[in-house]
Design an enzyme around this catalytic site. Structure first.
Site, PDB file in Angstrom:
ATOM      1  N   GLU A  29      32.287   3.823 -41.866  1.00 27.47           N
ATOM      2  CA  GLU A  29      33.514   3.988 -42.652  1.00 27.47           C
ATOM      3  C   GLU A  29      33.905   2.643 -43.250  1.00 27.47           C
ATOM      4  OE1 GLU A  29      36.945   5.483 -40.481  1.00 27.47           O
ATOM      5  OE2 GLU A  29      38.292   4.565 -41.946  1.00 27.47           O
ATOM      6  N   ARG A  55      40.507  -1.114 -48.430  1.00 31.29           N
ATOM      7  CA  ARG A  55      41.646  -2.039 -48.280  1.00 31.29           C
ATOM      8  C   ARG A  55      41.380  -3.365 -48.939  1.00 31.29           C
ATOM      9  NH1 ARG A  55      42.571  -1.388 -41.824  1.00 31.29           N
ATOM     10  NH2 ARG A  55      42.340   0.875 -41.868  1.00 31.29           N
ATOM     11  N   LYS A  77      41.179  13.041 -37.791  1.00 29.33           N
ATOM     12  CA  LYS A  77      41.295  11.693 -37.228  1.00 29.33           C
ATOM     13  C   LYS A  77      42.635  11.620 -36.513  1.00 29.33           C
ATOM     14  CE  LYS A  77      41.976   6.904 -38.750  1.00 29.33           C
ATOM     15  NZ  LYS A  77      41.723   5.902 -39.786  1.00 29.33           N
TER      16      LYS A  77
HETATM   17  C1  3PG Z   1      42.097   1.192 -38.854  1.00 31.54           C
HETATM   18  O1  3PG Z   1      42.380   2.025 -39.686  1.00 31.54           O
HETATM   19  O2  3PG Z   1      42.264  -0.023 -38.976  1.00 31.54           O
HETATM   20  C2  3PG Z   1      41.454   1.733 -37.655  1.00 31.54           C
HETATM   21  O3  3PG Z   1      42.337   2.548 -37.024  1.00 31.54           O
HETATM   22  C3  3PG Z   1      40.877   0.692 -36.782  1.00 31.54           C
HETATM   23  O4  3PG Z   1      41.691   0.419 -35.731  1.00 31.54           O
HETATM   24  P1  3PG Z   1      41.224  -0.652 -34.652  1.00 31.54           P
HETATM   25  O5  3PG Z   1      41.169  -1.976 -35.361  1.00 31.54           O
HETATM   26  O6  3PG Z   1      42.282  -0.603 -33.590  1.00 31.54           O
HETATM   27  O7  3PG Z   1      39.864  -0.232 -34.161  1.00 31.54           O
END
Ligand code: 3PG
Length: 217
Positions: free
Chosen positions: A40, A44, A128
């Site tokens: 994934e 961002r 999710k």
């Molecule tokens: C995110 O969208 O940043 C994910 O949920 C990842 O979360 P994490 O950094 O706690 O694994």
């Protein structure tokens, strides 16, 4: 591929924030070599779309998708770049309309029972749970399994090597997502050997079985 088939490919889905599209291919190869083919890439950063395109072209064993999809235009652009699945932190009516009947699996983010039920009404069977630890984590998923037994989840947000196995032991958890596979310091240093080691440890968290739809025995 259906969403549940996608989530059955590996116990952990790395959540990747790409700042440099050049390194994305090597990063993807390290994760795939470590046994984690479902990647994934979060939308961002400015480099995200180029990274998706590069991975889709250069790493055929990867199944690359777009994360942090928040509107229809982003989703279309990600698909045009080669994304083969999508993940969102939540679900709006407009996003639902855009992703619901497309050819690619999509995991909408949910945090409450009502959101999970609304997503199920729209035909989403894999969701999710986000942000997993903050909204109740394993206790919440255990509680939902009674009234919502048909739903399967990919909890993400606060999942780590310390709690991933406990999540994966739950009957309604298909896989978990997390950013711990790609620590910024390792990515910046291009330490792909160490990234591969992290992936190997994560991919061993739960043995995959033939015909396993992501539901722990
Ligand atoms: C995110 O969208 O940043 C994910 O949920 C990842 O979360 P994490 O950094 O706690 O694994």
């Amino acid at each position: 591929m259906k969403a549940l088939e996608l989530l059955a490919l590996a116990p952990v889905m790395p959540v990747i924030v790409v700042h440099d599209a050049d390194g994305a291919v090597e990063l993807a190869r390290a994760l795939v070599d470590g046994g984690l083919p479902v990647l994934e890439v979060t939308l961002r950063t400015a480099a995200a779309f180029d990274a998706i395109r590069a991975i889709a072209q250069a790493v055929p064993d990867a199944v690359v998708g777009a994360g942090t999809v928040t509107d229809a235009a982003q989703w279309q652009r990600a698909v045009d770049c080669g994304a083969r699945f999508g993940v969102s932190p939540g679900l709006t009516p407009a996003l639902c309309q855009a992703v619901r009947n497309g050819p690619w699996p999509f995991l909408p983010g949910v945090a409450t029972a009502s959101e999970a039920m609304q997503a199920a009404e729209q035909g989403f069977e894999a969701l999710k749970l986000f942000p997993a630890e903050a909204v109740g984590g394993r206790a919440l998923l255990r509680a939902w399994h009674g009234p919502l037994p048909q739903l399967r989840f990919c909890p993400t947000g606060g999942v780590s090597p310390d709690n991933a196995a406990d999540y994966l032991a739950l009957p309604n958890v298909a896989c978990v997502g997390g950013s711990w596979l790609t620590p910024p310091a390792l990515v910046q240093a291009r330490d792909w050997d160490r990234v591969r080691e992290l992936a190997l440890q994560a991919s061993a968290l739960r043995p995959r079985r033939s015909g396993d739809a992501g539901v722990a025995a």
